[in-house]
Write a protein that holds these residues in place. Sequence first.
Motif, PDB file in Angstrom:
ATOM      1  N   VAL A   1       0.843  -1.261   0.151  1.00  0.00           N
ATOM      2  CA  VAL A   1       0.152  -0.419   0.075  1.00  0.00           C
ATOM      3  C   VAL A   1       0.480   0.783   0.018  1.00  0.00           C
ATOM      4  N   GLU A   2       0.341   2.699  -0.639  1.00  0.00           N
ATOM      5  CA  GLU A   2       1.316   3.969  -0.607  1.00  0.00           C
ATOM      6  C   GLU A   2      -0.130   4.728  -0.342  1.00  0.00           C
ATOM      7  N   PHE A   3       0.055   5.955   0.103  1.00  0.00           N
ATOM      8  CA  PHE A   3      -0.714   6.669   0.680  1.00  0.00           C
ATOM      9  C   PHE A   3       0.247   8.505   0.157  1.00  0.00           C
ATOM     10  N   LEU A   4      -0.560   9.368   0.126  1.00  0.00           N
ATOM     11  CA  LEU A   4      -0.020  10.120   0.632  1.00  0.00           C
ATOM     12  C   LEU A   4       0.489  11.087   1.237  1.00  0.00           C
ATOM     13  N   PHE A   5       0.236  11.493   2.558  1.00  0.00           N
ATOM     14  CA  PHE A   5       0.770  11.912   3.843  1.00  0.00           C
ATOM     15  C   PHE A   5      -0.329  11.034   5.208  1.00  0.00           C
ATOM     16  N   PRO A   6       0.701  10.385   6.003  1.00  0.00           N
ATOM     17  CA  PRO A   6      -0.409   9.320   6.697  1.00  0.00           C
ATOM     18  C   PRO A   6      -0.096  10.474   8.363  1.00  0.00           C
ATOM     19  N   TYR A   7       0.170  11.751   8.424  1.00  0.00           N
ATOM     20  CA  TYR A   7       0.626  12.236   9.540  1.00  0.00           C
ATOM     21  C   TYR A   7      -0.435  12.634  10.468  1.00  0.00           C
ATOM     22  N   ALA A   8      -1.371  12.544   9.807  1.00  0.00           N
ATOM     23  CA  ALA A   8      -2.768  12.401  10.409  1.00  0.00           C
ATOM     24  C   ALA A   8      -2.949  11.007  11.970  1.00  0.00           C
ATOM     25  N   GLN A   9      -2.479  10.727  11.066  1.00  0.00           N
ATOM     26  CA  GLN A   9      -2.323   9.175  12.195  1.00  0.00           C
ATOM     27  C   GLN A   9      -1.545   8.855  12.945  1.00  0.00           C
TER      28      GLN A   9
ATOM     29  N   PHE B   1       5.281   6.939   0.859  1.00  0.00           N
ATOM     30  CA  PHE B   1       4.387   8.253   1.417  1.00  0.00           C
ATOM     31  C   PHE B   1       4.819   9.759   0.497  1.00  0.00           C
ATOM     32  N   ASN B   2       4.475  10.440   1.402  1.00  0.00           N
ATOM     33  CA  ASN B   2       5.130  11.898   1.171  1.00  0.00           C
ATOM     34  C   ASN B   2       5.454  12.574   2.162  1.00  0.00           C
TER      35      ASN B   2
ATOM     36  N   PHE C   1      11.237  22.849   5.859  1.00  0.00           N
ATOM     37  CA  PHE C   1      11.640  20.965   5.343  1.00  0.00           C
ATOM     38  C   PHE C   1      12.317  20.741   6.176  1.00  0.00           C
ATOM     39  N   ALA C   2      13.483  20.961   6.910  1.00  0.00           N
ATOM     40  CA  ALA C   2      14.638  20.270   7.773  1.00  0.00           C
ATOM     41  C   ALA C   2      14.032  19.239   8.463  1.00  0.00           C
ATOM     42  N   GLU C   3      12.686  20.324   8.702  1.00  0.00           N
ATOM     43  CA  GLU C   3      12.217  19.705   9.966  1.00  0.00           C
ATOM     44  C   GLU C   3      10.823  18.543   9.708  1.00  0.00           C
ATOM     45  N   SER C   4      10.258  18.870   8.431  1.00  0.00           N
ATOM     46  CA  SER C   4      10.001  17.762   7.880  1.00  0.00           C
ATOM     47  C   SER C   4      10.476  16.458   7.645  1.00  0.00           C
ATOM     48  N   LEU C   5      12.116  16.182   7.345  1.00  0.00           N
ATOM     49  CA  LEU C   5      12.288  15.456   7.079  1.00  0.00           C
ATOM     50  C   LEU C   5      12.826  14.581   7.807  1.00  0.00           C
ATOM     51  N   GLY C   6      12.714  14.845   8.979  1.00  0.00           N
ATOM     52  CA  GLY C   6      12.560  13.823  10.561  1.00  0.00           C
ATOM     53  C   GLY C   6      11.538  13.708  10.768  1.00  0.00           C
ATOM     54  N   ILE C   7      10.118  14.251  10.167  1.00  0.00           N
ATOM     55  CA  ILE C   7       8.609  13.342  11.368  1.00  0.00           C
ATOM     56  C   ILE C   7       8.764  12.551   9.938  1.00  0.00           C
ATOM     57  N   ALA C   8       9.184  13.316   8.232  1.00  0.00           N
ATOM     58  CA  ALA C   8       9.073  11.484   7.657  1.00  0.00           C
ATOM     59  C   ALA C   8       9.551  10.665   8.171  1.00  0.00           C
ATOM     60  N   LEU C   9      10.953  10.621   8.098  1.00  0.00           N
ATOM     61  CA  LEU C   9      11.830   9.537   9.170  1.00  0.00           C
ATOM     62  C   LEU C   9      11.501   8.675   9.823  1.00  0.00           C
ATOM     63  N   GLU C  10      10.533   9.239  10.747  1.00  0.00           N
ATOM     64  CA  GLU C  10       9.955   8.416  11.744  1.00  0.00           C
ATOM     65  C   GLU C  10       9.034   7.753  11.019  1.00  0.00           C
TER      66      GLU C  10
ATOM     67  N   GLY D   1      18.295  13.846   0.377  1.00  0.00           N
ATOM     68  CA  GLY D   1      19.429  12.799   0.334  1.00  0.00           C
ATOM     69  C   GLY D   1      20.160  11.771   1.497  1.00  0.00           C
ATOM     70  N   ASP D   2      21.075  12.638   2.059  1.00  0.00           N
ATOM     71  CA  ASP D   2      21.882  12.695   3.273  1.00  0.00           C
ATOM     72  C   ASP D   2      21.541  11.564   4.477  1.00  0.00           C
ATOM     73  N   VAL D   3      19.734  12.860   4.799  1.00  0.00           N
ATOM     74  CA  VAL D   3      19.528  12.265   5.303  1.00  0.00           C
ATOM     75  C   VAL D   3      18.549  11.170   5.957  1.00  0.00           C
ATOM     76  N   LEU D   4      18.162  11.323   4.975  1.00  0.00           N
ATOM     77  CA  LEU D   4      16.955   9.725   4.386  1.00  0.00           C
ATOM     78  C   LEU D   4      18.306   8.383   4.620  1.00  0.00           C
ATOM     79  N   GLY D   5      19.173   8.993   3.209  1.00  0.00           N
ATOM     80  CA  GLY D   5      19.941   8.371   2.987  1.00  0.00           C
ATOM     81  C   GLY D   5      20.480   7.080   4.161  1.00  0.00           C
ATOM     82  N   VAL D   6      20.818   7.756   5.254  1.00  0.00           N
ATOM     83  CA  VAL D   6      21.393   7.371   6.369  1.00  0.00           C
ATOM     84  C   VAL D   6      20.893   6.116   7.232  1.00  0.00           C
ATOM     85  N   ALA D   7      18.782   6.302   7.154  1.00  0.00           N
ATOM     86  CA  ALA D   7      18.593   5.117   7.362  1.00  0.00           C
ATOM     87  C   ALA D   7      18.110   4.278   6.249  1.00  0.00           C
ATOM     88  N   GLY D   8      18.152   4.117   5.201  1.00  0.00           N
ATOM     89  CA  GLY D   8      18.568   3.452   3.824  1.00  0.00           C
ATOM     90  C   GLY D   8      17.034   3.877   3.145  1.00  0.00           C
ATOM     91  N   ILE D   9      16.454   5.117   2.897  1.00  0.00           N
ATOM     92  CA  ILE D   9      15.378   5.637   2.784  1.00  0.00           C
ATOM     93  C   ILE D   9      16.027   6.208   1.411  1.00  0.00           C
TER      94      ILE D   9
END
Length: 255
Positions: free
Chosen positions: A32-40, A59-60, A83-92, A127-135
């Motif tokens: 599955v995929e979705f646009l934004f999961p952050y409301a849940q 997801f986005n 934008f930098a803050e959003s990377l941490g949220i998405a990574l979680e 790319g740097d931030v997410l790449g550390v986690a293999g994403i």
Amino acid sequence: MPRFSANLSMMFTEWPFLDRFPAARAAGFQAVEFLFPYAQPVEEIAAKVGENRLETSIFNLPPGDWAAGERGLAAIAGREGDFAESLGIALEYARALGARQLHCMAGIAPVTPEGEARFIANLRRAGDVLGVAGIKVLIEPINPRAMPGYFLTTTAQALDLLDRIDHPNVGLQFDIYHHQITRGDVIRTIEAIHARIDHVQIAGVPDRHEPDTGELAYGPVFEVLDRVGYDGWVGCEYIPAGETVAGLGWRERLA
């Protein structure tokens, strides 16, 4: 035949969001995929992914204030901190849901040298931030009819920016619906750039319903994806014309 991932922001909307996961599994989807999961809460989504033995294909990143018209932050002046803050949220969320790819929306912005430089810098950071986690982080052109004023509109523009970003952890999300509207020549394009495609999405053109409707013959498109060796998920990012499950016969017809 490609492996299909159900987009739960558009499909199975007869159910509340968390109930769409078992509905998709019961309909035969393994991802599955979705646009934004952050409301849940991420724990609730992760439980549904695990209970139903699903993969999360993509997801986005957080797009900014969607209700106010924001459609991403990567090309927007003065939003570098957000934008930098959003990377941490998405990574979680990505870690909890097992997602190995995330889509980064560019935003509503004119294409200027300054905007391109900002976009390139932000994608390198992602790319740097997410790449550390293999994403891996992906960019996707969106046709201007669907999203007027969007910064990134064509596959050619995306490939040019990817060349300039020049980061091994930044790639292309190839949405065939958007490409058909802005350029067409889908099969020859896939043959030419398949090595650069990290995720594929589909929908019928022009109405964005099931892929066996409209002007584009997806049977030959699926054949070329198989022939070039694309082995990633194909995201079903379409709006069912009626009830979701009733419209799933296209999978057998196009096979």
